[in-house]
Structure formats: structure tokens, C-alpha cells
Write an enzyme that holds these catalytic residues in place. Structure first.
Site, short mmCIF file in Angstrom:
data_model
loop_
_atom_site.label_atom_id
_atom_site.label_comp_id
_atom_site.label_asym_id
_atom_site.label_seq_id
_atom_site.Cartn_x
_atom_site.Cartn_y
_atom_site.Cartn_z
N CYS A 164 33.66 35.23 43.11
CA CYS A 164 34.48 34.08 42.74
C CYS A 164 34.91 33.23 43.94
CB CYS A 164 35.73 34.55 42.00
SG CYS A 164 35.38 35.82 40.77
N HIS A 303 43.78 29.97 42.65
CA HIS A 303 42.66 30.69 42.04
C HIS A 303 42.99 30.90 40.56
CE1 HIS A 303 39.05 32.99 41.90
NE2 HIS A 303 39.65 34.12 41.58
N GLU A 314 48.50 36.51 43.65
CA GLU A 314 48.40 35.21 44.33
C GLU A 314 49.78 34.60 44.52
OE1 GLU A 314 45.75 31.11 44.23
OE2 GLU A 314 45.83 32.36 42.43
N LYS A 335 41.70 26.19 36.13
CA LYS A 335 40.94 27.12 35.27
C LYS A 335 41.53 27.15 33.86
CE LYS A 335 39.06 30.30 38.78
NZ LYS A 335 39.64 29.75 40.01
N HIS A 340 36.83 30.15 34.09
CA HIS A 340 36.48 30.65 35.42
C HIS A 340 34.98 30.48 35.62
CE1 HIS A 340 36.25 32.67 39.07
NE2 HIS A 340 36.95 33.76 38.82
N PHE A 399 35.90 39.20 43.42
CA PHE A 399 35.61 40.62 43.34
C PHE A 399 35.00 41.09 44.66
CE2 PHE A 399 35.00 41.15 38.43
CZ PHE A 399 36.35 40.96 38.26
#
Length: 414
Positions: A164, A303, A314, A335, A340, A399
Site C-alpha cells: 500500500c 493513509h 496513524e 479512501k 483502498h 503491509f
């Protein structure tokens, strides 16, 4: 060392809310949600029914029949976005040294749909009967490669595969490449086209995706009722250019690229480090890289995936880096509109961040209802804001513990 300055002179995008950067940004400003029932395969026997698909994209009309046939879906998106970015920049191939132009475009999964189709074909007909185009259309780097072929850029051409964070890594690496003198022009971004039974099933089995059937309560970053992310697809490409090169040809400038930070949690395959420590390091690095103080940042494009661990982590990371200023800045997640987009997410969000600076408009986190005490910053709920901005940040956390952070500055002319 005297570092060169880098600006954004062109943008292109294909997203779940628009087939161009212009249309996608108009949808962001209007708070349009791109989440809807999956149409590209039968979900009858599957738990996840929703995704943020690109709608109305006809690759043959954009790329031509022969070219489209020899590209995976993610590459089709990428080349379309790159052509828009090049046209938007006004840069002519004959006007500069093509050896000094490069391409860095990420993909997290690449041609997943091609792999699934060719595996089925091999099982039915024999493995030596799979398509000769399987490998050259399915591999992750082919979006970057096809863009280079399309533009004639002969400099560095590569593909960061950092889940990501990939789109942000691509933009940040391109920024440093120009700043340090290796190129005058770079096309950078990310592309993804992996809304497939296997990919969605894989994310479902690891409990990463929301299973709600309500499009307006699916991708809800920072909301206490969030239950996982929504798969998206598409691409975004930015034209980065050395400042004097851009000025000499009279290019229009969206924003200045000033800082980039990248770090690794070195902690867990999928879960972020406690309190977002890796993300905090990337943010601090990006600020230091650009010589920007925390108090100068007005907006963060988060994010913000709509998962429990990411959004809380975050938020904690932003507090660690920005201190009391965290409660004065704005931090929203687009998002909530695009879902995503995996390896394309950071690139799309960099485009939105540049446009936020240009227009003085902060996108909303749409469909937000239930506040979460662990996500207690100003997430710009439901309605975007017209407000003066000078510095903005875009975060990507992937990830594997990959973290990337970009810092952009409003272009004020010289």
C-alpha cells in the site's frame, strides 16, 4: 550539497470516481462515494459484495484495440493516466533529452486477473497452452515499462513493490532522483487492477475487508464503526520536473515537492507497529528532508484505510510527530471515496494533495458518523473545506511494515 528543486507539472488519474484527474478531483470536491456492488465477477458465494471499481473505462477507446489487448487491466489504467499527465504537462518529447526522463510506477499485485485466468486455462488445456502474453502482461513492472515505451523516456524505469506504500515510494524516489541530478523529468505513480475472486477472497480470509452491504458504511476511516477496508482499483501518474527546466519552457506548476521519508516497522507481516512508530519515523523524516517544521503543515491526506489498527495507529503517529499542533491541522482520508487502491493509493492521494494545495480545498472524510476516542483529530467529517493551505503531507502505510510520507508545498510563483 546544493539540491535542485522539484515541481509537479502534470497529473493523470483513472479512479473509482472519475476517468481523469479532473473528473476525479471534481468528485472529491463533491464528496462522491465510489463504493458499489462488485460487477466484474459473481459474488453470490462470497462474503464481500462491495468494491470501488473503475466505472465506464473502455480501454480500446483510450488506448486502441491492439495496444489494449496486450496490456493487463492495471497497465491499461497506468498508460491512460500517464498519457493524461504528459498531455497536461505540455512537455514535448522532441523538446528535451529522453535519456534524462524516467519512469517509476508501482503496483502491489500487478496482473492478478491474468494469473487467475491463465491458471484456469492451464488446468483445463495443459500448462504449455497458457497465453504467450501471460508473463509480459502480468508482471508488476509492466505498467512502468509500457509507459516508457509509450513516451520514449530512456532513463531509469522501475517499479517499487511495497504494498500500500508503493505509489508514494514511486513518487518519493522520483523526487529524489531529480533533486539529486539524475534526471530532469520523471513520470511516477501507481496502478492496480486486482478486484478479482482470489484477491478479494485472500483479503477476506485475513479479515482485512469490510463485509457490510451498505456502500455508505463500508469505507469509513476514523469512524468507530469501521470494520475493514474496501478494495479499489485504478491508477495515477504525476509528471515531476526540475524547477528551472519547468520554468524555461513556461510550464504550469501544481505544487512543489519538498520532502520524502520512508521507513520500515520491522515488526509484523500485516499489523502496524504499536502507536504507529514506523509511520511516525517516516513523517519526521519527510519533514526534515524538506526543512519543514511540524507547525507549518496545514493538512494531511491520511493513509486512513478504515481498519481498526491502521486508523488508530496513524492517529497516534501524527500526535507523536506534531504534538499539540496535531489538534490544529486537518487530516482526512479520501479512501472514504475511492476505497483502498493498494499500489495506486499513494499516487492518487499525492494528486489529490497537490490539487488541495492549488485550490485551497481540503477533501472530506465522507460517511463519517460515530466519533472514535482513539481517532480524535480533525478528520474533516463529511464536508470539504475551502481554506488557505501552504504545506500538506500524504501518508502511505503498507503491509510488511512499509511506510512512505510525502510533503508538498503550495506553488506561490517566483
Amino acid at each position: 550539497m546544493n539540491q535542485r528543486r522539484v515541481v509537479i507539472t502534470g497529473i493523470g488519474a483513472v479512479t473509482p470516481i472519475g476517468l481523469t484527474a479532473v473528473d476525479s478531483w471534481a468528485a472529491v470536491r463533491a464528496g462522491i462515494c465510489g463504493v458499489a456492488p462488485i460487477t466484474c465477477y459473481d459474488t453470490t458465494e462470497m462474503k464481500v459484495k462491495l468494491a470501488a471499481e473503475v466505472k465506464g473505462f473502455v480501454p480500446e477507446e483510450v488506448l486502441g484495440k491492439q495496444e489494449a489487448k496486450r496490456m493487463g487491466r492495471f497497465t491499461q489504467f497506468a498508460v491512460a493516466a500517464a498519457r493524461e499527465a504528459v498531455a497536461d504537462s505540455g512537455l514535448k518529447q522532441e523538446a528535451f533529452d529522453l535519456d534524462r526522463g524516467g519512469v517509476i510506477v508501482s503496483s502491489g499485485i500487478g496482473g492478478q486477473s491474468i494469473t487467475e485466468a491463465e491458471h484456469l486455462r492451464g488446468m483445463e488445456r495443459g500448462w504449455d497452452r497458457v497465453s504467450p502474453f501471460y508473463i509480459p502482461t502480468g508482471i508488476c513492472n509492466m505498467a512502468a515499462g509500457q509507459i516508457a515505451i509509450d513516451t520514449g523516456f530512456r532513463g531509469m524505469c522501475t517499479c517499487p513493490v511495497t504494498a500500500c506504500a508503493g505509489g508514494s515510494n514511486a513518487a518519493g524516489d522520483a523526487f529524489h532522483y531529480i533533486r539529486d541530478g539524475y534526471a530532469e523529468v520523471m513520470l511516477c505513480g501507481g496502478a492496480e487492477g486486482s478486484i478479482t475472486p482470489l484477491a478479494v477472497g485472500g483479503f477476506t480470509s485475513m479479515k482485512a475487508l469490510t463485509q457490510t452491504g451498505d456502500s455508505n458504511r463500508a469505507s469509513i476511516p476514523f469512524d468507530k464503526e469501521r470494520s475493514g477496508f474496501v478494495m479499489g482499483e485504478g491508477a495515477a501518474v504525476l509528471m515531476l520536473e526540475e524547477l528551472e527546466h519547468a520554468k524555461n519552457r513556461g510550464a504550469a506548476i501544481y505544487a512543489e515537492f519538498v520532502g520524502y521519508g520512508a521507513s520500515c516497522d520491522a515488526y509484523h507481516m500485516t499489523a502496524p507497529a504499536p502507536e504507529g512508530r514506523g509511520g511516525a519515523r517516516a513523517m519526521a523524516m519527510a519533514l526534515a528532508d524538506g526543512g519543514v517544521s511540524p507547525e507549518e503543515v496545514d493538512y494531511i491526506n491520511a493513509h486512513g484505510t478504515s481498519t481498526q489498527l491502521n486508523d488508530a495507529g496513524e492517529t497516534a503517529a501524527v500526535k507523536a510527530v506534531f504534538g499539540s499542533h496535531a489538534y490544529r491541522l486537518m487530516m482526512s482520508s479520501t479512501k472514504s471515496m475511492t476505497g483502498h487502491m493498494l499500489g495506486a493509493a499513494g499516487a492518487v492521494e499525492a494528486v489529490f494533495t497537490a490539487l488541495a494545495l492549488r485550490d485551497g480545498f481540503v477533501p472530506a472524510t465522507i460517511n463519517y458518523r460515530v466519533p472514535d476516542e482513539e481517532c480524535d483529530l480533525d478528520v474533516v467529517p463529511n464536508t470539504g473545506r475551502s481554506v488557505g493551505l501552504r504545506y500538506a503531507m500524504s501518508n502511505s502505510l503498507g503491509f510488511g511494515g512499509h511506510n512512505a510520507c510525502l510533503v508538498l508545498k503550495k506553488w506561490e510563483g517566483e
